[in-house]
Design an enzyme around this catalytic site. Sequence first.
Site, mmCIF file in Angstrom:
data_model
loop_
_atom_site.group_PDB
_atom_site.id
_atom_site.type_symbol
_atom_site.label_atom_id
_atom_site.label_comp_id
_atom_site.label_asym_id
_atom_site.label_seq_id
_atom_site.Cartn_x
_atom_site.Cartn_y
_atom_site.Cartn_z
ATOM 1 N N LYS A 111 0.937 -0.789 -0.075
ATOM 2 C CA LYS A 111 -0.473 0.129 -0.339
ATOM 3 C C LYS A 111 1.078 1.094 -0.146
ATOM 4 O O LYS A 111 1.709 0.692 0.269
ATOM 5 C CB LYS A 111 -0.628 0.127 1.706
ATOM 6 C CG LYS A 111 -1.963 0.767 1.167
ATOM 7 C CD LYS A 111 -2.991 0.199 0.533
ATOM 8 C CE LYS A 111 -4.403 0.695 0.553
ATOM 9 N NZ LYS A 111 -5.429 -0.510 -0.080
HETATM 10 N N1 GLU Z 1 -6.561 -0.034 -3.254
HETATM 11 C C1 GLU Z 1 -7.801 -1.086 -4.344
HETATM 12 C C2 GLU Z 1 -7.698 -1.948 -2.850
HETATM 13 O O1 GLU Z 1 -7.831 -1.395 -1.461
HETATM 14 C C3 GLU Z 1 -7.546 -1.631 -5.227
HETATM 15 C C4 GLU Z 1 -5.945 -2.117 -5.124
HETATM 16 C C5 GLU Z 1 -5.226 -2.921 -5.909
HETATM 17 O O2 GLU Z 1 -6.339 -3.008 -7.546
HETATM 18 O O3 GLU Z 1 -4.191 -3.418 -6.496
HETATM 19 O O4 GLU Z 1 -8.304 -3.147 -3.120
#
Ligand code: GLU
Length: 421
Positions: A111
């Site tokens: 993240k």
């Molecule tokens: N931000 C989204 C999540 O929390 C998508 C993450 C992604 O597609 O890599 O799942």
Amino acid sequence: MTGKETSGSAGHLDMARKQLLQAAQVIDLEDDLLRVLLETKRELTVHFPVKMDDGSFKMFTGYRIQHNVNRGPAKGGIRYHPDVDLDEVRALAMWMTWKAAVVNIPYGGAKGGVQCDPKSMSLAEIERLTRRYTWEISFMIGPDRDIPAPDVYTNAQTMAWIMDTYSILKGYSVPGVVTGKPIGLGGSLGRLEATGRGCLLTLIRAAKVLGMDLNKTKCVIQGFGNVGGVAARLMSDIGVKIVGVSDSTGGVYSPNGLDVQALMLHKCDTNSVLDFPGSDNITNEELLELPCDILCPSALGGVITRENAPLIKAKIIVEGANGPTTTDADDILYDRNVMMVPDILANAGGVTVSYFEWVQNLQELLWSEEEVNHRLEQIMFRSFDEVYRLSQEKKVHMRTAALALGVNRVAQATRLRGIYP
Ligand code: GLU
């Protein structure tokens, strides 16, 4: 935790670790592996200047954290929000590891985030912030190492800037470095809707288990953006009555149902769902306690706490957001027989179609929207069924079952790879 629950960032990390400990018990995880999985693998903090429109420089702090990469390259979104900090990003990275493993796609978890208030910045300032942040984390990301995507207050345009900046650094175009891109830059059909669609698909499965006719249900949704807005539209398309919706400014309630399309236009015009004709304005706190069958918290974390959990009327909770329910609230809801579709399952549609986008980029192929949605449905239904079966077999919350399934897959990969040297 003692006293009032923390819903802040330390709260998130504490929650994520407690959840892991619960799952570890269910699968009898050895202590050595538990110690590995409780930590994040790599953490990068960057402080960088951005030139603002008035000519001044402002300093920003950003992060990129990889929790685990044993099952594949790290994957996870980037959020822009004033509350972003190290512990929040750590927790979110850990949840991404389990999420990818629950839906069984070959990724680890990561993240990123920048502490900023994008609502008070111009588009040009956000672009400069994005490009400089990308440069700062550029040695850590890449299509075979760590692939960012949109999250809170970032979108396809943000991904286009990241892809462009990274590609300029490399000297050639690298579409696979991010997912959630605009379609014209190698984005996948169906990606924009994927998280909301995943919520719908898991809801369909949950209703089936409970013998609930979705045509006769009422739903309340917190958040009216990428996730909540799409979920509201797709759910109302199949006959679910959307009676309450909110955004960061507050909520609206109409027991007879809201016209979702008209509400979207109203939000486009006024920048808020408030004052929608035919509805009553309510607060975000009141929204969660409204009479309804389905509650879909799709905004920020830590909103369902031990204070409001006893007051929630919904029979099914579908977590579009990451970490909306605290650990204490989870126990209360479980005792009250509320069917919880946990975040790492309910909102996994986004990362699943991100995976499809990356596969299409690497193969230089373009799938039809039907193909994307069909594959997504297969994965979401299968994952829900696996989690539900495990929750019945082990007599645990759906969240603990989802975590047990995910953690077990990561643990197996770790055992197979072994510890170097
Ligand atoms: N931000 C989204 C999540 O929390 C998508 C993450 C992604 O597609 O890599 O799942």
